[in-house]
Write a protein that holds these residues in place. Structure first.
Motif, mmCIF file in Angstrom:
data_model
loop_
_atom_site.group_PDB
_atom_site.id
_atom_site.type_symbol
_atom_site.label_atom_id
_atom_site.label_comp_id
_atom_site.label_asym_id
_atom_site.label_seq_id
_atom_site.Cartn_x
_atom_site.Cartn_y
_atom_site.Cartn_z
ATOM 1 N N LEU A 32 0.826 -1.204 0.000
ATOM 2 C CA LEU A 32 0.000 0.000 0.000
ATOM 3 C C LEU A 32 0.862 1.257 0.000
ATOM 4 C CD1 LEU A 32 -2.784 1.321 0.145
ATOM 5 C CD2 LEU A 32 -2.659 1.152 2.642
ATOM 6 N N MET A 33 1.925 1.246 0.787
ATOM 7 C CA MET A 33 2.814 2.405 0.818
ATOM 8 C C MET A 33 3.535 2.575 -0.516
ATOM 9 S SD MET A 33 2.356 4.038 3.526
ATOM 10 C CE MET A 33 3.603 5.228 3.036
ATOM 11 N N ALA A 34 3.954 1.468 -1.113
ATOM 12 C CA ALA A 34 4.610 1.561 -2.418
ATOM 13 C C ALA A 34 3.671 2.164 -3.451
ATOM 14 C CB ALA A 34 5.077 0.175 -2.863
ATOM 15 N N ALA A 35 2.393 1.813 -3.345
ATOM 16 C CA ALA A 35 1.421 2.307 -4.319
ATOM 17 C C ALA A 35 1.176 3.802 -4.154
ATOM 18 C CB ALA A 35 0.112 1.530 -4.181
ATOM 19 N N VAL A 36 0.999 4.265 -2.920
ATOM 20 C CA VAL A 36 0.715 5.692 -2.730
ATOM 21 C C VAL A 36 1.962 6.546 -2.935
ATOM 22 C CG1 VAL A 36 -1.232 5.238 -1.200
ATOM 23 C CG2 VAL A 36 1.058 5.561 -0.222
ATOM 24 N N ARG A 37 3.148 5.934 -2.814
ATOM 25 C CA ARG A 37 4.398 6.659 -3.091
ATOM 26 C C ARG A 37 4.746 6.657 -4.579
ATOM 27 N NH1 ARG A 37 7.863 3.698 1.726
ATOM 28 N NH2 ARG A 37 7.260 5.080 3.469
ATOM 29 N N TYR A 38 3.946 5.933 -5.367
ATOM 30 C CA TYR A 38 4.206 5.765 -6.802
ATOM 31 C C TYR A 38 5.545 5.063 -7.019
ATOM 32 C CZ TYR A 38 0.199 8.505 -8.444
ATOM 33 O OH TYR A 38 -1.081 8.946 -8.742
ATOM 34 N N ASP A 39 5.800 4.065 -6.196
ATOM 35 C CA ASP A 39 7.045 3.301 -6.272
ATOM 36 C C ASP A 39 6.744 1.928 -6.874
ATOM 37 O OD1 ASP A 39 9.521 2.193 -6.001
ATOM 38 O OD2 ASP A 39 9.476 2.053 -3.809
ATOM 39 N N GLY A 40 6.641 1.878 -8.181
ATOM 40 C CA GLY A 40 6.298 0.635 -8.862
ATOM 41 C C GLY A 40 4.812 0.477 -9.097
ATOM 42 N N TYR A 41 4.005 1.121 -8.292
ATOM 43 C CA TYR A 41 2.555 1.144 -8.443
ATOM 44 C C TYR A 41 2.111 2.597 -8.372
ATOM 45 C CZ TYR A 41 3.245 -3.698 -6.921
ATOM 46 O OH TYR A 41 3.687 -4.983 -6.789
ATOM 47 N N GLU A 42 0.896 2.848 -8.802
ATOM 48 C CA GLU A 42 0.358 4.207 -8.723
ATOM 49 C C GLU A 42 -1.091 4.153 -8.259
ATOM 50 O OE1 GLU A 42 0.893 6.303 -12.378
ATOM 51 O OE2 GLU A 42 3.084 6.201 -12.309
ATOM 52 N N MET A 43 -1.300 4.540 -7.007
ATOM 53 C CA MET A 43 -2.645 4.540 -6.447
ATOM 54 C C MET A 43 -2.804 5.771 -5.549
ATOM 55 S SD MET A 43 -4.614 1.535 -4.296
ATOM 56 C CE MET A 43 -3.856 1.931 -2.712
ATOM 57 N N PRO A 44 -3.812 6.592 -5.840
ATOM 58 C CA PRO A 44 -4.747 6.516 -6.975
ATOM 59 C C PRO A 44 -4.053 6.858 -8.289
ATOM 60 C CG PRO A 44 -5.112 8.513 -5.714
ATOM 61 C CD PRO A 44 -4.108 7.727 -4.940
ATOM 62 N N PRO A 45 -4.525 6.303 -9.396
ATOM 63 C CA PRO A 45 -3.796 6.447 -10.655
ATOM 64 C C PRO A 45 -3.857 7.842 -11.268
ATOM 65 C CG PRO A 45 -5.851 5.259 -10.999
ATOM 66 C CD PRO A 45 -5.702 5.422 -9.522
ATOM 67 N N ASP A 46 -4.905 8.608 -10.960
ATOM 68 C CA ASP A 46 -5.056 9.901 -11.630
ATOM 69 C C ASP A 46 -4.228 11.011 -10.983
ATOM 70 O OD1 ASP A 46 -6.588 9.632 -9.391
ATOM 71 O OD2 ASP A 46 -8.264 10.832 -10.119
ATOM 72 N N LYS A 47 -4.020 10.924 -9.667
ATOM 73 C CA LYS A 47 -3.276 11.981 -8.983
ATOM 74 C C LYS A 47 -2.744 11.445 -7.662
ATOM 75 C CE LYS A 47 -3.729 16.728 -7.239
ATOM 76 N NZ LYS A 47 -4.653 17.862 -7.005
ATOM 77 N N GLN A 48 -1.474 11.705 -7.393
ATOM 78 C CA GLN A 48 -0.865 11.205 -6.161
ATOM 79 C C GLN A 48 -1.437 11.927 -4.945
ATOM 80 O OE1 GLN A 48 3.400 11.623 -5.942
ATOM 81 N NE2 GLN A 48 3.613 9.889 -4.555
ATOM 82 N N LEU A 49 -1.536 11.190 -3.844
ATOM 83 C CA LEU A 49 -2.029 11.779 -2.602
ATOM 84 C C LEU A 49 -1.077 12.869 -2.112
ATOM 85 C CD1 LEU A 49 -3.097 8.567 -0.624
ATOM 86 C CD2 LEU A 49 -4.609 10.205 -1.756
ATOM 87 N N PRO A 50 -1.601 13.850 -1.389
ATOM 88 C CA PRO A 50 -0.727 14.865 -0.789
ATOM 89 C C PRO A 50 0.272 14.218 0.172
ATOM 90 C CG PRO A 50 -3.024 15.565 -0.719
ATOM 91 C CD PRO A 50 -3.025 14.136 -1.149
ATOM 92 N N ALA A 51 1.418 14.849 0.326
ATOM 93 C CA ALA A 51 2.479 14.302 1.178
ATOM 94 C C ALA A 51 1.999 14.085 2.605
ATOM 95 C CB ALA A 51 3.688 15.240 1.153
ATOM 96 N N ALA A 52 1.135 14.975 3.098
ATOM 97 C CA ALA A 52 0.649 14.845 4.472
ATOM 98 C C ALA A 52 -0.174 13.571 4.649
ATOM 99 C CB ALA A 52 -0.184 16.070 4.841
ATOM 100 N N GLU A 53 -0.965 13.213 3.649
ATOM 101 C CA GLU A 53 -1.787 12.007 3.745
ATOM 102 C C GLU A 53 -0.926 10.755 3.624
ATOM 103 O OE1 GLU A 53 -5.204 12.002 1.252
ATOM 104 O OE2 GLU A 53 -5.808 14.037 1.793
ATOM 105 N N ILE A 54 0.102 10.820 2.783
ATOM 106 C CA ILE A 54 1.022 9.686 2.675
ATOM 107 C C ILE A 54 1.743 9.469 4.005
ATOM 108 C CG2 ILE A 54 3.111 8.836 1.537
ATOM 109 C CD1 ILE A 54 2.192 10.283 -0.996
#
Length: 207
Positions: A32-54
Motif C-alpha cells: 500500500l505504501m509503495a502504491a501511494v508513493r508511486y514506487d512501482g505502483y500508482e494509487m490513486p492512478p489519476d493523482k498522487q495523494l498529498p504528502a501529508a496524507e502519505i
C-alpha cells in the motif's frame, strides 16, 4: 485490482494477487505504501495523494495498522458457486398419487405438495390455458381471433402450435426485452433532464 479490497482489516491482510497490502509495523514493506508513493505502483492512478496524507498512512502502518472494521461483504467460497458444481441426475421421488405426474418433473412437484399435505390443482380449461401462456410469453391477453382458433383446434398438438406461434411473434421479443432493459438500467439519456445523450445506446436497444 487482483481481488484487492480495503474495506476491512481482513481485506488488506489478504490483499490481492501479490499478497497482503499492509504489513503492520513495516511501512517500507507494505504494498500500500509503495502504491501511494508511486514506487512501482500508482494509487490513486489519476493523482498522487498529498504528502501529508502519505505520511499519515505511513504512521498508521508504523503503529501497527489498527483497524476495527469488519467487512460487510458475504464470505463465499468460489468453488461452491452453483454454476461450477457437477451436473447430477437426482433420483425421481416416489409419490402417492402415481397417476398425476406426466413426466419426471411433475413427480418432484407432487412430492413437495404431498409433503406439505397439499393436492395439485385440477387441469385448466382450454381458454385459461391459452390466456396463461399468452400473458406469460407476450405480456398481453389473447385476441378474440386467437381464442376462437385455439378453441376450434381439436388436434393433439394445438397447444404446441400456440406456443410455437407465440415464441416466433414480435410480441415475445418485445415483452422479454423489457426485462433485460430493466436489469441493465437501459436508457437513451444519462440524466432526467434529457440533456445528456448516451451515444449509440440505440444499438443495444435494437439488438
Amino acid at each position: 485490482k487482483g481481488g484487492l479490497v480495503l474495506d476491512s482489516r481482513a481485506g488488506w491482510e489478504k490483499g490481492g494477487g501479490e499478497g497482503p497490502a499492509v504489513i503492520p509495523g513495516k511501512p517500507d514493506q507494505s504494498l500500500l505504501m509503495a502504491a501511494v508513493r508511486y514506487d512501482g505502483y500508482e494509487m490513486p492512478p489519476d493523482k498522487q495523494l498529498p504528502a501529508a496524507e502519505i505520511a499519515l498512512l505511513e504512521k498508521w502502518i508504523t503503529i501497527g495498522a489498527p483497524d476495527p472494521r469488519v467487512s460487510k461483504a458475504p464470505q463465499r467460497d468460489p468453488a461452491k458457486l452453483w454454476a461450477l458444481q457437477p451436473i447430477i441426475k437426482p433420483a425421481v421421488p416416489e409419490v402417492q398419487e402415481t397417476t398425476w405426474p406426466r413426466d419426471d418433473l411433475d413427480a418432484f412437484i407432487l412430492k413437495r405438495l404431498e409433503t406439505a399435505e397439499l393436492r395439485p390443482s385440477g387441469p385448466a380449461d382450454r381458454y385459461t390455458l391459452l390466456r396463461r401462456v399468452t400473458l406469460d410469453l407476450t405480456g398481453l391477453p389473447p385476441t378474440p381471433e386467437e381464442i376462437e382458433a385455439f378453441l376450434g383446434d381439436s388436434s393433439d398438438r394445438a397447444y404446441e402450435h400456440v406456443v410455437d406461434r407465440l415464441l416466433a411473434s414480435p410480441g415475445f421479443g418485445d415483452h422479454w426485452a423489457r426485462h433485460w432493459f430493466d436489469l441493465s438500467c437501459y436508457a437513451d439519456l444519462a440524466d432526467i433532464t434529457g440533456n445528456v445523450l448516451i451515444r449509440d445506446a440505440w444499438r443495444y436497444r435494437d439488438y
